[in-house]
Design an enzyme around this catalytic site. Structure first.
Site, PDB file in Angstrom:
ATOM      1  CB  CYS A  73       6.734  -0.531  16.252  1.00  0.00           C
ATOM      2  SG  CYS A  73       8.455  -0.236  15.747  1.00  0.00           S
TER       3      CYS A  73
ATOM      4  CB  CYS B 192       3.205   0.028  13.808  1.00  0.00           C
ATOM      5  SG  CYS B 192       3.185   0.068  12.001  1.00  0.00           S
TER       6      CYS B 192
ATOM      7  CB  CYS C 290       1.050   7.924  10.544  1.00  0.00           C
ATOM      8  SG  CYS C 290       2.628   7.422  11.211  1.00  0.00           S
TER       9      CYS C 290
ATOM     10  CB  SER D  46      10.485   7.105   8.515  1.00  0.00           C
ATOM     11  OG  SER D  46      10.214   6.856   9.889  1.00  0.00           O
TER      12      SER D  46
ATOM     13  CB  CYS E  34       3.201   7.776   2.444  1.00  0.00           C
ATOM     14  SG  CYS E  34       3.790   6.686   3.755  1.00  0.00           S
TER      15      CYS E  34
ATOM     16  CB  SER F 177      10.244   6.170  14.353  1.00  0.00           C
ATOM     17  OG  SER F 177       8.997   5.988  14.960  1.00  0.00           O
ATOM     18  CG  LEU F 178      13.181   9.215  20.458  1.00  0.00           C
ATOM     19  CD1 LEU F 178      14.393   8.294  20.385  1.00  0.00           C
ATOM     20  CD2 LEU F 178      13.613  10.639  20.816  1.00  0.00           C
ATOM     21  CG  ASN F 179       7.747   6.631  18.378  1.00  0.00           C
ATOM     22  OD1 ASN F 179       7.271   7.669  17.946  1.00  0.00           O
ATOM     23  ND2 ASN F 179       8.160   5.657  17.579  1.00  0.00           N
TER      24      ASN F 179
ATOM     25  CD  GLU G  49      13.647   0.606   9.678  1.00  0.00           C
ATOM     26  OE1 GLU G  49      14.288   1.361   8.913  1.00  0.00           O
ATOM     27  OE2 GLU G  49      13.104   1.001  10.729  1.00  0.00           O
TER      28      GLU G  49
ATOM     29  CB  CYS H 126       7.150  -4.110   9.403  1.00  0.00           C
ATOM     30  SG  CYS H 126       8.537  -3.212  10.161  1.00  0.00           S
TER      31      CYS H 126
ATOM     32  CG  ASN I 287      -3.341   8.030  12.945  1.00  0.00           C
ATOM     33  OD1 ASN I 287      -4.124   8.957  13.097  1.00  0.00           O
ATOM     34  ND2 ASN I 287      -2.130   8.222  12.438  1.00  0.00           N
TER      35      ASN I 287
ATOM     36  CD  GLU J 295      -2.757  -1.236   2.486  1.00  0.00           C
ATOM     37  OE1 GLU J 295      -3.668  -2.073   2.517  1.00  0.00           O
ATOM     38  OE2 GLU J 295      -2.540  -0.420   3.425  1.00  0.00           O
TER      39      GLU J 295
END
Length: 450
Positions: free
Chosen positions: A209, A212, A429, A286, A198, A308-310, A255, A205, A386, A185
């Site tokens: 995470c 996600c 996202c 990213s 995007c 991507s720290l988070n 990733e 992946c 999201n 996608e």
């Protein structure tokens, strides 16, 4: 004996170029060694498992794409990507490699630029078949038809959200049955004066995470270079008449740095002045934090890097992002600080921070983030979470996000809050993909993080 030796000669010849008798002895010795190794692994099941894991690891690390039997030695040394019919995926070749490849077919080098322009420049995104390449001879087009593929993806559906965001789903049409059923996608995000695409770099992946949706798929495979580039080309072909696609972000499924070889080649093709000619300032990659690959990316290309720290502590980030156990926060930040104060002193790092209610959105988190990012030229991107099926996280409230934003901006940080786009079509996202199973519930995640 002489007859037996002649029969074996075709097998022995690759080992040495000495006499046939010498070659036969070496071949028999190799057979004996192989037989003993097989017997050893057969007696020890754990050994089989270890060998299998080792093979998978080496295959994973290196490209598994078959190498075509080109006449040109320089091209043969490169891993040209092929479809299931052993045809070359044209958009996986840089212009230079295409010149070498055409020479191996007995064609002139200048043909490469003619072909290249049909792939990328004509009609705002190239053509999808050889018959449309009208300034190429019929004989040349017929030859290309036999050995190469124009498009590596097939557009399946376009889902348009209420805010104008479009989710594009592509089928991997040139793969074998192991991956050919996969759907990848992309998301087209229109703004007032530009359009961002995007793109995805993997089918699924492997990073796991916890916030996600794509991560719940697991990894089904790396995308070929051509399959990355085709997301841009096909989107331009279909939609650029409305508004130019000027920005490309590698923030879709996967990733990107886990598939760095194909991503770097795709970037080279996207930036090529003779092709799509995107600006390196308009392309962003990213990552969840693969340190060696981050260093390689910043050395080999000038495109933007987004980290991507988070989280602001290793304890929290270990749970949210298992990659942190290999590359903890301080290792990540020491690396980017060195890069962005030396090699990339004129650029800024993008720091992505998904806002999770009660997990990483406190004032203490904002204070720690301020300290962690001190001295690193960066832009902080706050991303409201999201939601998706099976998610036990919630997005931070607008009030909490505003307090977080205010604290950081008052201390001199450049901060912006990303607007959620395409939520009603699962295009925002962290919402891409179709997992077959859901991850642990939040209660289990708290006590048993993956």
């Amino acid at each position: 004996m002489r007859e037996n030796l002649s029969r074996m000669d075709c097998f022995v010849r690759p080992f040495v170029t000495y006499s046939t008798h010498r070659s036969l002895r070496l071949f028999q010795c190799a057979l004996k060694t192989a037989s003993s190794t097989l017997a050893y692994t057969k007696r020890r099941p754990w050994r089989q498992s270890w060998l299998r894991a080792s093979f998978q690891s080496n295959t994973y690390k290196n490209s598994v794409d078959p190498i075509p039997a080109f006449n040109n030695v320089a091209v043969a040394e490169e891993s040209a990507q092929m479809d299931v019919r052993n045809k070359v995926l044209l958009k996986g070749l840089t212009l230079e490699k295409m010149q070498l490849w055409l020479e191996s077919l007995g064609e002139k080098r200048f043909r490469a630029l003619q072909l290249w322009k049909w792939l990328y420049q004509q009609q705002g995104g190239g053509v999808d078949n050889f018959a449309s390449m009208t300034n190429l001879s019929k004989q040349f087009r017929e030859k290309l038809e036999q050995v190469a593929v124009v498009d590596s993806l097939k557009l399946e559906n376009v889902y348009e959200a209420q805010d104008g965001t479009k989710k594009l789903t592509f089928r991997l049409k040139n793969r074998d049955s192991g991956l050919g059923g996969g759907v990848v996608e992309s998301v087209l995000i229109p703004n007032e004066s530009w359009v961002t695409l995007c793109v995805s770099s993997q089918l699924g992946c492997a990073q796991r995470c916890q916030f996600c949706y794509t991560a719940k798929m697991g990894l089904h495979g790396h995308l070929h270079t051509a399959e990355i580039v085709d997301q841009v080309v096909i989107a331009k072909r279909l939609f650029e008449k409305e508004k130019r696609i000027s920005n490309v972000v590698f923030m879709g499924m996967g990733e990107p740095l886990h598939n760095i070889d194909n991503v770097l080649t795709a970037i080279e093709i996207l930036l090529d002045e003779q092709g799509l000619h995107l600006s390196h300032n308009k392309v962003t990659v990213s990552t969840s934090g693969l340190v060696p690959e981050m260093e390689r990316l910043t050395k080999e290309t000038k495109v933007n890097l987004a980290l991507s720290l988070n989280a602001t502590t290793d304890e929290v980030r270990d749970k949210l992002m298992p990659i942190n156990r290999k590359y903890p926060i301080q290792v990540l930040l020491d690396t980017v600080k060195r890069i962005y104060t030396h090699e990339r002193s004129k650029q800024k790092l993008f720091v992505e921070y998904v806002m999770l209610n009660g997990v990483n959105d406190s004032l203490e988190d904002a204070k720690r983030l301020h300290i962690l990012l001190a001295g690193i030229p960066c832009k902080i991107n706050l991303i409201p979470f999201n939601s998706h099926e099976g998610a036990d996280f919630e997005s931070s409230s607008e009030g909490k996000i505003q307090l977080f934003y205010n604290y950081l901006t008052q201390r001199g940080h450049y901060v912006f809050t990303r607007e959620s786009r395409g939520q009603d079509k699962m295009a925002a996202c962290g919402q891409l993909g179709k997992p077959r199973r859901l991850s642990l519930t939040k209660n289990k995640y708290d006590s048993q993080p993956l």
